[in-house]
Design a protein around this motif. Sequence first.
Motif, PDB file in Angstrom:
ATOM      1  N   THR A 177      82.102  74.489  84.195  1.00  0.00           N
ATOM      2  CA  THR A 177      81.390  73.659  83.505  1.00  0.00           C
ATOM      3  C   THR A 177      80.031  74.379  82.850  1.00  0.00           C
ATOM      4  OG1 THR A 177      82.036  71.591  84.747  1.00  0.00           O
ATOM      5  CG2 THR A 177      79.816  71.566  83.714  1.00  0.00           C
ATOM      6  N   VAL A 178      79.458  75.290  83.734  1.00  0.00           N
ATOM      7  CA  VAL A 178      78.451  76.014  83.393  1.00  0.00           C
ATOM      8  C   VAL A 178      78.751  77.066  82.511  1.00  0.00           C
ATOM      9  CG1 VAL A 178      76.556  77.560  84.436  1.00  0.00           C
ATOM     10  CG2 VAL A 178      77.064  75.741  85.716  1.00  0.00           C
ATOM     11  N   THR A 179      79.918  77.618  82.529  1.00  0.00           N
ATOM     12  CA  THR A 179      80.438  78.638  81.430  1.00  0.00           C
ATOM     13  C   THR A 179      80.745  77.939  80.078  1.00  0.00           C
ATOM     14  OG1 THR A 179      81.666  79.807  83.193  1.00  0.00           O
ATOM     15  CG2 THR A 179      82.264  79.876  80.869  1.00  0.00           C
ATOM     16  N   ALA A 180      80.858  76.540  80.256  1.00  0.00           N
ATOM     17  CA  ALA A 180      81.093  75.704  79.030  1.00  0.00           C
ATOM     18  C   ALA A 180      79.680  75.564  78.278  1.00  0.00           C
ATOM     19  CB  ALA A 180      81.920  74.581  79.333  1.00  0.00           C
ATOM     20  N   PHE A 181      78.739  75.377  79.235  1.00  0.00           N
ATOM     21  CA  PHE A 181      77.423  75.055  78.756  1.00  0.00           C
ATOM     22  C   PHE A 181      76.927  76.401  77.981  1.00  0.00           C
ATOM     23  CE2 PHE A 181      76.362  71.816  82.297  1.00  0.00           C
ATOM     24  CZ  PHE A 181      76.937  70.946  81.558  1.00  0.00           C
ATOM     25  N   LEU A 182      77.450  77.548  78.387  1.00  0.00           N
ATOM     26  CA  LEU A 182      76.901  78.759  77.576  1.00  0.00           C
ATOM     27  C   LEU A 182      76.836  78.615  76.179  1.00  0.00           C
ATOM     28  CD1 LEU A 182      78.125  81.626  79.838  1.00  0.00           C
ATOM     29  CD2 LEU A 182      75.810  81.166  79.523  1.00  0.00           C
ATOM     30  N   LEU A 186      74.427  76.058  72.477  1.00  0.00           N
ATOM     31  CA  LEU A 186      73.915  77.117  71.498  1.00  0.00           C
ATOM     32  C   LEU A 186      73.866  76.100  70.290  1.00  0.00           C
ATOM     33  CD1 LEU A 186      75.592  80.274  72.111  1.00  0.00           C
ATOM     34  CD2 LEU A 186      73.413  79.937  72.633  1.00  0.00           C
ATOM     35  N   PRO A 187      72.606  75.567  69.623  1.00  0.00           N
ATOM     36  CA  PRO A 187      72.645  74.659  68.426  1.00  0.00           C
ATOM     37  C   PRO A 187      72.955  75.419  67.142  1.00  0.00           C
ATOM     38  CG  PRO A 187      70.652  75.199  69.137  1.00  0.00           C
ATOM     39  CD  PRO A 187      71.395  75.827  70.291  1.00  0.00           C
ATOM     40  N   GLY A 188      73.079  76.647  67.007  1.00  0.00           N
ATOM     41  CA  GLY A 188      73.342  77.403  65.793  1.00  0.00           C
ATOM     42  C   GLY A 188      74.789  77.468  65.515  1.00  0.00           C
ATOM     43  N   ARG A 189      75.744  77.235  66.619  1.00  0.00           N
ATOM     44  CA  ARG A 189      77.175  77.317  66.387  1.00  0.00           C
ATOM     45  C   ARG A 189      77.736  76.000  66.580  1.00  0.00           C
ATOM     46  NH1 ARG A 189      77.458  82.502  64.678  1.00  0.00           N
ATOM     47  NH2 ARG A 189      75.804  83.733  65.694  1.00  0.00           N
ATOM     48  N   HIS A 190      78.144  75.659  65.421  1.00  0.00           N
ATOM     49  CA  HIS A 190      78.489  74.188  65.247  1.00  0.00           C
ATOM     50  C   HIS A 190      80.034  74.179  65.887  1.00  0.00           C
ATOM     51  CE1 HIS A 190      75.386  73.148  62.547  1.00  0.00           C
ATOM     52  NE2 HIS A 190      75.639  74.155  61.750  1.00  0.00           N
ATOM     53  N   ALA A 191      80.852  75.031  65.903  1.00  0.00           N
ATOM     54  CA  ALA A 191      82.067  74.848  66.597  1.00  0.00           C
ATOM     55  C   ALA A 191      81.793  74.658  68.024  1.00  0.00           C
ATOM     56  CB  ALA A 191      82.992  76.179  66.282  1.00  0.00           C
ATOM     57  N   TRP A 192      80.793  75.166  68.575  1.00  0.00           N
ATOM     58  CA  TRP A 192      80.703  74.969  70.090  1.00  0.00           C
ATOM     59  C   TRP A 192      79.803  73.730  70.582  1.00  0.00           C
ATOM     60  CZ3 TRP A 192      79.054  80.859  70.537  1.00  0.00           C
ATOM     61  CH2 TRP A 192      80.123  81.702  70.481  1.00  0.00           C
ATOM     62  N   LEU A 193      79.195  73.333  69.574  1.00  0.00           N
ATOM     63  CA  LEU A 193      78.131  72.351  69.667  1.00  0.00           C
ATOM     64  C   LEU A 193      79.034  71.113  69.842  1.00  0.00           C
ATOM     65  CD1 LEU A 193      74.777  71.885  70.078  1.00  0.00           C
ATOM     66  CD2 LEU A 193      75.094  71.307  67.534  1.00  0.00           C
ATOM     67  N   THR A 194      79.584  70.859  71.016  1.00  0.00           N
ATOM     68  CA  THR A 194      80.100  69.447  71.391  1.00  0.00           C
ATOM     69  C   THR A 194      80.016  69.156  72.838  1.00  0.00           C
ATOM     70  OG1 THR A 194      82.543  68.612  71.428  1.00  0.00           O
ATOM     71  CG2 THR A 194      82.379  71.083  71.700  1.00  0.00           C
ATOM     72  N   ALA A 195      80.166  67.913  72.877  1.00  0.00           N
ATOM     73  CA  ALA A 195      79.829  67.472  74.478  1.00  0.00           C
ATOM     74  C   ALA A 195      81.263  67.458  75.488  1.00  0.00           C
ATOM     75  CB  ALA A 195      79.382  65.886  74.583  1.00  0.00           C
ATOM     76  N   ILE A 196      82.170  67.575  74.679  1.00  0.00           N
ATOM     77  CA  ILE A 196      83.476  67.574  75.456  1.00  0.00           C
ATOM     78  C   ILE A 196      83.960  69.297  75.575  1.00  0.00           C
ATOM     79  CG2 ILE A 196      84.479  65.487  74.610  1.00  0.00           C
ATOM     80  CD1 ILE A 196      86.318  67.021  73.065  1.00  0.00           C
ATOM     81  N   MET A 197      83.250  70.172  75.454  1.00  0.00           N
ATOM     82  CA  MET A 197      83.362  71.692  75.737  1.00  0.00           C
ATOM     83  C   MET A 197      83.778  71.696  77.252  1.00  0.00           C
ATOM     84  SD  MET A 197      83.829  74.536  74.378  1.00  0.00           S
ATOM     85  CE  MET A 197      83.128  74.593  72.951  1.00  0.00           C
ATOM     86  N   GLU A 254      88.526  67.264  68.573  1.00  0.00           N
ATOM     87  CA  GLU A 254      87.653  68.132  67.721  1.00  0.00           C
ATOM     88  C   GLU A 254      87.917  68.192  66.434  1.00  0.00           C
ATOM     89  OE1 GLU A 254      84.953  69.222  68.962  1.00  0.00           O
ATOM     90  OE2 GLU A 254      85.340  70.050  71.027  1.00  0.00           O
ATOM     91  N   ILE A 255      89.403  68.337  66.124  1.00  0.00           N
ATOM     92  CA  ILE A 255      89.767  68.403  64.841  1.00  0.00           C
ATOM     93  C   ILE A 255      89.554  67.028  64.182  1.00  0.00           C
ATOM     94  CG2 ILE A 255      91.843  68.545  63.346  1.00  0.00           C
ATOM     95  CD1 ILE A 255      93.033  70.339  65.445  1.00  0.00           C
ATOM     96  N   PHE A 256      89.930  65.883  64.672  1.00  0.00           N
ATOM     97  CA  PHE A 256      89.256  64.628  63.917  1.00  0.00           C
ATOM     98  C   PHE A 256      87.943  64.463  63.480  1.00  0.00           C
ATOM     99  CE2 PHE A 256      87.800  60.341  64.289  1.00  0.00           C
ATOM    100  CZ  PHE A 256      88.563  59.483  63.520  1.00  0.00           C
ATOM    101  N   THR A 257      87.172  64.836  64.460  1.00  0.00           N
ATOM    102  CA  THR A 257      85.793  64.714  64.342  1.00  0.00           C
ATOM    103  C   THR A 257      85.167  65.465  63.311  1.00  0.00           C
ATOM    104  OG1 THR A 257      85.428  64.164  66.717  1.00  0.00           O
ATOM    105  CG2 THR A 257      83.381  64.848  65.656  1.00  0.00           C
ATOM    106  N   GLY A 335      86.019  82.869  67.013  1.00  0.00           N
ATOM    107  CA  GLY A 335      86.202  81.805  65.915  1.00  0.00           C
ATOM    108  C   GLY A 335      84.751  80.994  65.729  1.00  0.00           C
ATOM    109  N   GLY A 336      83.944  81.040  66.922  1.00  0.00           N
ATOM    110  CA  GLY A 336      82.893  80.041  66.986  1.00  0.00           C
ATOM    111  C   GLY A 336      81.691  80.832  66.208  1.00  0.00           C
ATOM    112  N   PHE A 337      81.866  82.386  65.923  1.00  0.00           N
ATOM    113  CA  PHE A 337      81.075  83.244  65.170  1.00  0.00           C
ATOM    114  C   PHE A 337      81.093  83.185  63.673  1.00  0.00           C
ATOM    115  CE2 PHE A 337      80.621  85.114  69.282  1.00  0.00           C
ATOM    116  CZ  PHE A 337      79.425  85.277  69.450  1.00  0.00           C
TER     117      PHE A 337
END
Length: 382
Positions: A177-182, A186-197, A254-257, A335-337
């Motif tokens: 969970t903490v690794t996912a929070f890394l 990060l608000p500047g990376r839209h691919a990672w900005l998800t609550a279900i990471m 994620e794809i649908f959203t 891909g997140g970059f």
Amino acid sequence: MIEKAFEGGKKYKLWLLFLLAIIAAGIYQYSIQLEEGLSITGMSRDVSWGFYVANFTFFVGVAASAVMLVIPYYLHHYKKFSQLVIFGEWLAVGSVVMCILFIFVDMGQPQRALNILLHPTPNSVLFWDVIVLFGYLAINLFVAWVTLRKEKANLEISKLIKFLILLSIPWAIAIHTVTAFLYSGLPGRHAWLTAIMAPRFLASAFAAGPALLILLLMVVKKLTYFKPEKEAFGTLAKIMLYGMLVNIFFYGLEIFTAFYSNIPSHKHTLTYLFFGLNGYSKLVPYVWTSVAFGFVSVFMLLFPAIRANHKTLAVAATLIFFSTYLDKGLALVIGGFIPSPLETITEYTITGPEFTISAGIWAIGALLVTLAYRMTLNVRQS
């Protein structure tokens, strides 16, 4: 008991020498990295996390998956896992050591690691990630060692060990969970900005971890006297299947959203991963390979006859392992970059030195797990 880890035949000794040779090659390349810096890797200003962090992220999940043996055995008294739990704990130990080493080499200069001790920053997610990783390593190492000693002496484990075993359950969830929070912090990376990471990470971990454990136990079964019960393999296969199904479901969300909302910044990364973007498409083959492996493995595991057959089960486990590795390792991190917050595209290509250093760390993990498994088997046989 440690001396038991080195007792084995000629093939066993050759395997250890092979791993040591890979480790030596990795150390040599790391010495070059220390001298020349991270410029020898494929990382850049726009892609600051590469193969090192991708492996770190994946193996945190493998380490956390040990809980999928602990919960059935210690909470639900599933006796079929009685002989397997310690192998899951040793796999967690080896995986966490690899995670720590991947972060260490990714730092560039090793003295930077001292900043965690000399200048602790509780407001940093990475600080807490290091804390939970070292804590999880200590718990699994202590529990596995003491449990094996008690087993050798034919004694019951103490209440302290039982407490630590139960503590490892939420701790395993915490490390991933903490690794996912890394990423999701990060608000500047839209691919990672998800609550279900974090749930995505855990679902993939509960698929990849049992897959690797199944493959390792099959190797142990083939090369040693140890014969795990077929029903235990079947249960691990079901856990692997459920984890993969949830992982695919979360990815679908994620794809649908991203595409139904039609927000460009949320679509671009997925478009790049699956179809390429503005002429850039290096990761497309890896992503479609991951998708194909994932769906084929799930289809296979839906049939009880395939789960019961060790040959076909090994194929399904291999497909799931590489599917999750390509997805959560390369695709998610790299891909997140892409694209950058400035809408530019800089692709990443792993370099030879970077791969060799990573292979050395893989070999260290394999060496630790090999020695731990051999020690366990020899202690049980004595």
